[in-house]
Motif scaffolding. Sequence first.
Motif, PDB file in Angstrom:
ATOM      1  N   SER A   1     -35.210  36.974  -9.771  1.00  0.00           N
ATOM      2  CA  SER A   1     -36.015  35.764  -9.525  1.00  0.00           C
ATOM      3  C   SER A   1     -37.353  36.177  -8.945  1.00  0.00           C
ATOM      4  O   SER A   1     -37.471  37.238  -8.316  1.00  0.00           O
ATOM      5  CB  SER A   1     -35.285  34.819  -8.561  1.00  0.00           C
ATOM      6  OG  SER A   1     -35.110  35.428  -7.300  1.00  0.00           O
TER       7      SER A   1
ATOM      8  N   THR B   1     -31.958  35.799  -0.989  1.00  0.00           N
ATOM      9  CA  THR B   1     -30.944  35.130  -1.809  1.00  0.00           C
ATOM     10  C   THR B   1     -31.373  33.723  -2.219  1.00  0.00           C
ATOM     11  O   THR B   1     -30.640  33.051  -2.952  1.00  0.00           O
ATOM     12  CB  THR B   1     -29.616  35.022  -1.034  1.00  0.00           C
ATOM     13  OG1 THR B   1     -29.830  34.266   0.169  1.00  0.00           O
ATOM     14  CG2 THR B   1     -29.074  36.399  -0.691  1.00  0.00           C
ATOM     15  N   MET B   2     -32.543  33.269  -1.762  1.00  0.00           N
ATOM     16  CA  MET B   2     -33.014  31.926  -2.070  1.00  0.00           C
ATOM     17  C   MET B   2     -34.366  31.979  -2.773  1.00  0.00           C
ATOM     18  O   MET B   2     -35.014  33.034  -2.832  1.00  0.00           O
ATOM     19  CB  MET B   2     -33.138  31.085  -0.798  1.00  0.00           C
ATOM     20  CG  MET B   2     -31.820  30.743  -0.126  1.00  0.00           C
ATOM     21  SD  MET B   2     -32.071  29.603   1.263  1.00  0.00           S
ATOM     22  CE  MET B   2     -30.390  29.255   1.706  1.00  0.00           C
ATOM     23  N   VAL B   3     -34.771  30.834  -3.265  1.00  0.00           N
ATOM     24  CA  VAL B   3     -36.099  30.726  -3.866  1.00  0.00           C
ATOM     25  C   VAL B   3     -37.149  30.915  -2.781  1.00  0.00           C
ATOM     26  O   VAL B   3     -36.865  30.796  -1.582  1.00  0.00           O
ATOM     27  CB  VAL B   3     -36.266  29.363  -4.563  1.00  0.00           C
ATOM     28  CG1 VAL B   3     -35.298  29.239  -5.729  1.00  0.00           C
ATOM     29  CG2 VAL B   3     -36.065  28.215  -3.570  1.00  0.00           C
TER      30      VAL B   3
ATOM     31  N   ARG C   1     -30.935  25.887  -3.306  1.00  0.00           N
ATOM     32  CA  ARG C   1     -32.008  26.849  -3.111  1.00  0.00           C
ATOM     33  C   ARG C   1     -31.571  28.282  -3.413  1.00  0.00           C
ATOM     34  O   ARG C   1     -32.399  29.178  -3.532  1.00  0.00           O
ATOM     35  CB  ARG C   1     -32.525  26.777  -1.675  1.00  0.00           C
ATOM     36  CG  ARG C   1     -33.057  25.408  -1.269  1.00  0.00           C
ATOM     37  CD  ARG C   1     -33.374  25.385   0.219  1.00  0.00           C
ATOM     38  NE  ARG C   1     -32.178  25.612   1.014  1.00  0.00           N
ATOM     39  CZ  ARG C   1     -32.181  25.911   2.322  1.00  0.00           C
ATOM     40  NH1 ARG C   1     -33.354  26.026   2.940  1.00  0.00           N
ATOM     41  NH2 ARG C   1     -31.058  26.088   2.978  1.00  0.00           N
TER      42      ARG C   1
ATOM     43  N   THR D   1     -30.378  31.471  -5.386  1.00  0.00           N
ATOM     44  CA  THR D   1     -30.551  31.989  -6.748  1.00  0.00           C
ATOM     45  C   THR D   1     -29.211  32.494  -7.289  1.00  0.00           C
ATOM     46  O   THR D   1     -28.280  32.745  -6.510  1.00  0.00           O
ATOM     47  CB  THR D   1     -31.559  33.144  -6.757  1.00  0.00           C
ATOM     48  OG1 THR D   1     -31.021  34.245  -5.995  1.00  0.00           O
ATOM     49  CG2 THR D   1     -32.883  32.715  -6.153  1.00  0.00           C
TER      50      THR D   1
END
Length: 491
Positions: A328, A353-355, A383, A385
């Motif tokens: 991402s 681990t998140m946007v 949120r 990914t």
Amino acid sequence: MRRFRVAAERQASSVTPHRKASTWHRDTKAGWYLPAVLFFDSAGAALPLATALSAAGQPHPFQHAAIATAIWLLTGVVGKRYASWNLGEGHAGPVFRDWLVMLGTLAVLRTVSGLDSAPAAACAALVPSLVVTVVCRKLIHRDLMATRRHAQALRHVLVIGEAAAVDEVVGQLAQRTDHEYVVVGACAVGAGDVRSGVPVYVRLGAERPAVLAEDASAVLEAADALGIDLVFVSPGGHMSGDRLRQLSWALHDHGCPLAVLPGIFDVARHRIRLTSAAGLTMLHVAPPARHGVPAAVKSVIDRMGAFLLVVLAAPVLTLLALAVRVGSPGPVFYRQTRVGKHNTHFPMWKFRTMVVDAERLRSNLETANENDGHMFKMRNDPRITPMGRFLRRYSLDELPQLLNVLLGHMSLVGPRPPLPEEVAHYDDVEMRRLSVKPGLTGLWQVSGRSDLTWHETVSLDLRYVDNWSLAWDMDVMARTVRAVLNGRGAY
């Protein structure tokens, strides 16, 4: 975490009433536990040692193996390893202590008898005795825990005390199922209401009776009718001194065991010492081990362990970094301010681990928070990914925190590191979690993680803060492997 009170109520329904007093002291554990432990302790000491001595060409290998086995078993008897209350309870620390005692005893015998043997080979051959004993006890402990979850191998308890004390005892026991006690009735002292749902078989007067035998007859009648195995007494203003003393006489004269509850919670046995003076029994509670040699050893283990793990996991860390970068848009690492020992702030590192704009989006998700405390947790957080879900499932996102351990911000084992906004809402009890360094893993991680309630999380952390030991740290780290593979509560 499962609701233990439901299990306790199911256990209570298995009581068989109207039992004779002659059946007190019932052994609630499987009859094969002791023979199995003795067999594996003997085999684990005798076979490897006899084989090693024979291969080394030592004289009388079987006699020497038999002597070592006898000493190993005798050490266990002296250390009460084979006592009924220890079998299956999963305490591995005393086993290591007994093993060191055995080595010392054998070394003395070797010197006194003038034996010319290879000590290194003999010592290495005795290692399996330690391993086999620990593994055997862990397997029996697992069997015992499974049995207790099905309301078996339990001791039925009658609680004597004021209503509030009865409720407190029942509440504490109902929180967990890793013990052998289930409360089946109460003898309430005074007129207070018992709200825990435990049946009150009889009430004792708030004032000391003129004839103390009245207490004894009422308690013994309840014990016989409810089929109890043990009496718990919670002392208080209406049950202390001579009244408690004479009640204990009556119970013991009828063969009924008695345990007096001092009213303290989550204090490990290694912190307690009993003494007496002028007829008074005193319970000394040692302070938590936050300074001195144990704390210094913990710090050294943290730094050395983190360094070795970083070196060994370097290829894995590299692959994960590449996967996060490709998975991402955004940076590989996520830097977040956390609160450490004594309320000091430090930057904690994780794999992202998140946007990228996850913090901005959180304000729109506050109403979906599934945690009942100060933490924010969502099982299906939008949120996160796809790669982030994989990392969280196996706790791989937390590996960069090894750098925080190397820098002294964190420990390998400790409470969960909180956010500053969480700490802002802490009360005095919750602030005690900050008395030690937060950990890469801890009781929270190995006991259910995000599936725990806030109260359970705080209780586990405080239990660790007050009672930690190096042996407990080793146990938590070993349990972490299973918790990571299981993945329960990781989201």
